[in-house]
Scaffold this active site. Structure first.
Site, PDB file in Angstrom:
ATOM      1  N   CYS A   9       0.376  54.272 -27.436  1.00 62.12           N
ATOM      2  CA  CYS A   9      -0.007  53.605 -26.198  1.00 62.12           C
ATOM      3  C   CYS A   9       0.387  54.503 -25.027  1.00 62.12           C
ATOM      4  CB  CYS A   9       0.679  52.244 -26.106  1.00 62.12           C
ATOM      5  SG  CYS A   9       0.185  51.271 -24.672  1.00 62.12           S
ATOM      6  N   CYS A  30       1.516  50.150 -11.224  1.00 60.93           N
ATOM      7  CA  CYS A  30       0.152  49.617 -11.279  1.00 60.93           C
ATOM      8  C   CYS A  30      -0.098  48.781 -10.032  1.00 60.93           C
ATOM      9  CB  CYS A  30      -0.055  48.765 -12.526  1.00 60.93           C
ATOM     10  SG  CYS A  30      -1.768  48.195 -12.737  1.00 60.93           S
ATOM     11  N   CYS A  77      -1.230  42.001 -12.231  1.00 60.84           N
ATOM     12  CA  CYS A  77      -1.498  40.892 -13.143  1.00 60.84           C
ATOM     13  C   CYS A  77      -0.207  40.088 -13.306  1.00 60.84           C
ATOM     14  CB  CYS A  77      -1.996  41.414 -14.488  1.00 60.84           C
ATOM     15  SG  CYS A  77      -3.589  42.269 -14.378  1.00 60.84           S
ATOM     16  N   GLY A 134      -0.387  51.240 -15.752  1.00 65.30           N
ATOM     17  CA  GLY A 134      -1.481  51.601 -14.870  1.00 65.30           C
ATOM     18  C   GLY A 134      -2.840  51.098 -15.337  1.00 65.30           C
ATOM     19  N   GLU A 135      -3.813  51.209 -14.442  1.00 65.18           N
ATOM     20  CA  GLU A 135      -5.217  50.889 -14.719  1.00 65.18           C
ATOM     21  C   GLU A 135      -5.961  52.213 -14.899  1.00 65.18           C
ATOM     22  OE1 GLU A 135      -8.758  50.234 -15.424  1.00 65.18           O
ATOM     23  OE2 GLU A 135      -7.648  48.357 -15.260  1.00 65.18           O
ATOM     24  N   SER A 150      -8.472  50.695 -22.180  1.00 67.39           N
ATOM     25  CA  SER A 150      -8.356  49.284 -21.810  1.00 67.39           C
ATOM     26  C   SER A 150      -8.387  49.150 -20.297  1.00 67.39           C
ATOM     27  CB  SER A 150      -7.056  48.695 -22.360  1.00 67.39           C
ATOM     28  OG  SER A 150      -6.882  47.362 -21.908  1.00 67.39           O
ATOM     29  N   SER A 177      -9.081  43.678 -20.686  1.00 69.87           N
ATOM     30  CA  SER A 177      -7.904  42.839 -20.486  1.00 69.87           C
ATOM     31  C   SER A 177      -8.373  41.566 -19.767  1.00 69.87           C
ATOM     32  CB  SER A 177      -6.880  43.618 -19.646  1.00 69.87           C
ATOM     33  OG  SER A 177      -5.645  42.966 -19.597  1.00 69.87           O
ATOM     34  N   LEU A 178      -8.778  40.568 -20.540  1.00 67.13           N
ATOM     35  CA  LEU A 178      -9.501  39.416 -20.003  1.00 67.13           C
ATOM     36  C   LEU A 178      -8.560  38.272 -19.605  1.00 67.13           C
ATOM     37  CD1 LEU A 178     -12.560  38.707 -19.587  1.00 67.13           C
ATOM     38  CD2 LEU A 178     -12.331  37.297 -21.626  1.00 67.13           C
ATOM     39  N   HIS A 179      -7.950  37.619 -20.605  1.00 69.78           N
ATOM     40  CA  HIS A 179      -6.850  36.673 -20.411  1.00 69.78           C
ATOM     41  C   HIS A 179      -7.219  35.315 -19.806  1.00 69.78           C
ATOM     42  CE1 HIS A 179      -4.647  40.183 -21.498  1.00 69.78           C
ATOM     43  NE2 HIS A 179      -4.917  40.791 -20.372  1.00 69.78           N
ATOM     44  N   ASN A 233       4.909  38.533 -23.958  1.00 63.67           N
ATOM     45  CA  ASN A 233       6.221  39.157 -24.110  1.00 63.67           C
ATOM     46  C   ASN A 233       7.004  38.977 -22.812  1.00 63.67           C
ATOM     47  OD1 ASN A 233       5.921  40.342 -26.815  1.00 63.67           O
ATOM     48  ND2 ASN A 233       4.296  41.540 -25.840  1.00 63.67           N
ATOM     49  N   CYS A 254       3.796  44.789 -25.611  1.00 63.13           N
ATOM     50  CA  CYS A 254       2.700  44.700 -24.641  1.00 63.13           C
ATOM     51  C   CYS A 254       3.146  43.956 -23.387  1.00 63.13           C
ATOM     52  CB  CYS A 254       1.519  43.984 -25.291  1.00 63.13           C
ATOM     53  SG  CYS A 254       0.069  43.862 -24.226  1.00 63.13           S
TER      54      CYS A 254
END
Length: 376
Positions: free
Chosen positions: A109, A116, A120, A170-171, A202, A224-226, A302, A345
Site C-alpha cells: 500500500c 490529504c 474523509c 493522500g488522493e 484508489s 472509495s465510496l462508503h 479501524n 486501512c
C-alpha cells in the site's frame, strides 16, 4: 536528502524520462535498460557498482545525476506479517507505506501525498491536513525500500510483492503526473513488472482525473465510496459535493468501457456502526451499482484517537454482505491486518509539519480539479 537533489534523480524516472535524460548527456537509448536493471532488479543505487557501464560513463553519471530516496525513519513488523515503514522527507514530514501478506499474495500500500486534503471523516490521514504532493521518486522509493527489505530473490521471476495499491496517504488523482509516472515504472518489465490487473489506483472520486487516467494508463481502479446516497456521502466523503454519485458512477462506467476485458471496478465501503450499515443502505448500494461491473469490498472501520465512529458488528456486516450477494454482487469482507502497528486501512497518518490549512487544501483541490477538467 542531500544538496545533490539539485541534480536529476534517476529514481522515479520512467522509461521515457530516462531516454530523454541519456539523450541529453549524449548516450545511447540502450543505457535505459541497463540502468533500470541495476536499479530495480538488482537494487543497486551506486553508479560505481553498475559494472557493465564503462568507467567513463559511471564517472559522468556521478557528476550529472543522483539516485536518492527518503530515509527510513522507522519500521515495524506486525505479528501477522504486516510490515510498515515510516519514511522521512523534508521539513520534518513523514509518509507511511505498508506491506500486507495474505497466502501467496503480498500487497504493498503506497502513499501519494504528505497528508490529504479531502478530509474523509472516518480516515485519520485526513485529520493531519495536507502539506504537499510526493515526487515520482518518493513514490517509487516506497516500492524500492519494501522490495529491498526481502533481499534479492534467488528466482527473480518471483517476488514477495505481487500487488501494489495506491491506497496509502493522500488522493492519488490530485498528484496525477507523479503518480502515473511512478505507476508506469511499476508496470515496466524492467521496473517491477506488476500486472495491470494487480496494480490498483484508489480514488475518492475526482471525476475528470478518472477520465484522464483511462487515457494514460491501463490499470485497475478502486473507488472509495462508503455511502449509497449523496446526502450521506457528502458527510463522509466531502469531495462528493463537487462530484456527486451520478457523475462518479458514470465516470466508472466510461473507464470500464475503455478497457472491456472482463475487469471490474472495486468498490470500497467502510462499515460504520449505525451510520451506513443499515439494510436500506445495502439496498440503495445495490440499486446504485446495478449496471456497473464491480465487486464490493466491505472494510471494517479501524479506530483512531477521537474518531466519532465505531466498527459495525460482525453480524451487521455479514447481513450487509448477504443483501449485496443476493443482488448478484461479488462481495468480500476485508480482513483487518496490521492494526497492532497502526497499519490498517484508514490509520496511516505519518507526520505533517507546517501543514496546509483546510481552506488552502481545498483551494488546491479546486485548482487541480479545474486543471484536470481542462485536460480532459
Amino acid at each position: 536528502m542531500s544538496d545533490n537533489t539539485r541534480l536529476p534523480n534517476l529514481l522515479g524516472m520512467d522509461r521515457q524520462a530516462l531516454k530523454a535524460f541519456f539523450s541529453n548527456i549524449g548516450e545511447k537509448p540502450f543505457r535505459v535498460d541497463q540502468v533500470m536493471r541495476w536499479l530495480y532488479r538488482d537494487q543497486v543505487t551506486e553508479f560505481e557498482q553498475m559494472t557493465n557501464l564503462s568507467k567513463a560513463l559511471r564517472q559522468k553519471l556521478s557528476r550529472c545525476a543522483v539516485i536518492e530516496m527518503p530515509e527510513v525513519a522507522f519500521k515495524e513488523f506486525s505479528a501477522d506479517g504486516t510490515r510498515k515503514w515510516v519514511l522521512a522527507l523534508d521539513s520534518g514530514n513523514r509518509i507511511e507505506t505498508v506491506f500486507i501478506p495474505e497466502g501467496h499474495r503480498g500487497t504493498l500500500c503506497v502513499s501519494s501525498q504528505v497528508g490529504c486534503a479531502l478530509d474523509c471523516s472516518f480516515c485519520s490521514t485526513g485529520k493531519q491536513g495536507f502539506h504537499r504532493d510526493l515526487t515520482a521518486a518518493e513514490i517509487i522509493a516506497q516500492v524500492w525500500i519494501a522490495t529491498a527489505s526481502f533481499g534479492i530473490p534467488e528466482n527473480k521471476g518471483r517476488r514477495p510483492i505481487t500487488n501494489i495499491v495506491m491506497m496509502g496517504m493522500g488522493e492519488p488523482l490530485l498528484n496525477f503526473d507523479a503518480v502515473t509516472q511512478a505507476m508506469s515504472l511499476m508496470l515496466d518489465d524492467l521496473g517491477y513488472g506488476i500486472s495491470k490487473r494487480r496494480l490498483t489506483l484508489s480514488t475518492s472520486g475526482i471525476v475528470p482525473a478518472i477520465d484522464r487516467l483511462s487515457e494514460v494508463l491501463d490499470v485497475s481502479l478502486a473507488i472509495s465510496l462508503h455511502a449509497p446516497n449523496n446526502e450521506l456521502r457528502n458527510e463522509l466523503v466531502p469531495i462528493n459535493r463537487k462530484y456527486p454519485l451520478s457523475e462518479l458512477v458514470a465516470a466508472c462506467d466510461r473507464f470500464i468501457k475503455k478497457y472491456p476485458d472482463k475487469r471490474m471496478i472495486t468498490i470500497e465501503y467502510v462499515m460504520l456502526d449505525g451510520v451506513n450499515d443499515h439494510i436500506k443502505h445495502a439496498k440503495e448500494l445495490a440499486a446504485l451499482l446495478d449496471t456497473l461491473p464491480c465487486k464490493i469490498n466491505l472494510i471494517p472501520f479501524n479506530p483512531f484517537p477521537h474518531a466519532p465512529y465505531r466498527r459495525s458488528s460482525s453480524n451487521r456486516t455479514s447481513r450487509f454482505q448477504k443483501i449485496l450477494q443476493d443482488a448478484g454482487f461479488v462481495t468480500t469482507i476485508r480482513t483487518t491486518r496490521g492494526d497492532d502497528i497502526d497499519a490498517a486501512c484508514g490509520q496511516l497518518v505519518g507526520l505533517v509539519e507546517d501543514r496546509t490549512s483546510r481552506s488552502q487544501a481545498w483551494q488546491a483541490v479546486k485548482f487541480k480539479s479545474q486543471t484536470n477538467e481542462a485536460q480532459t
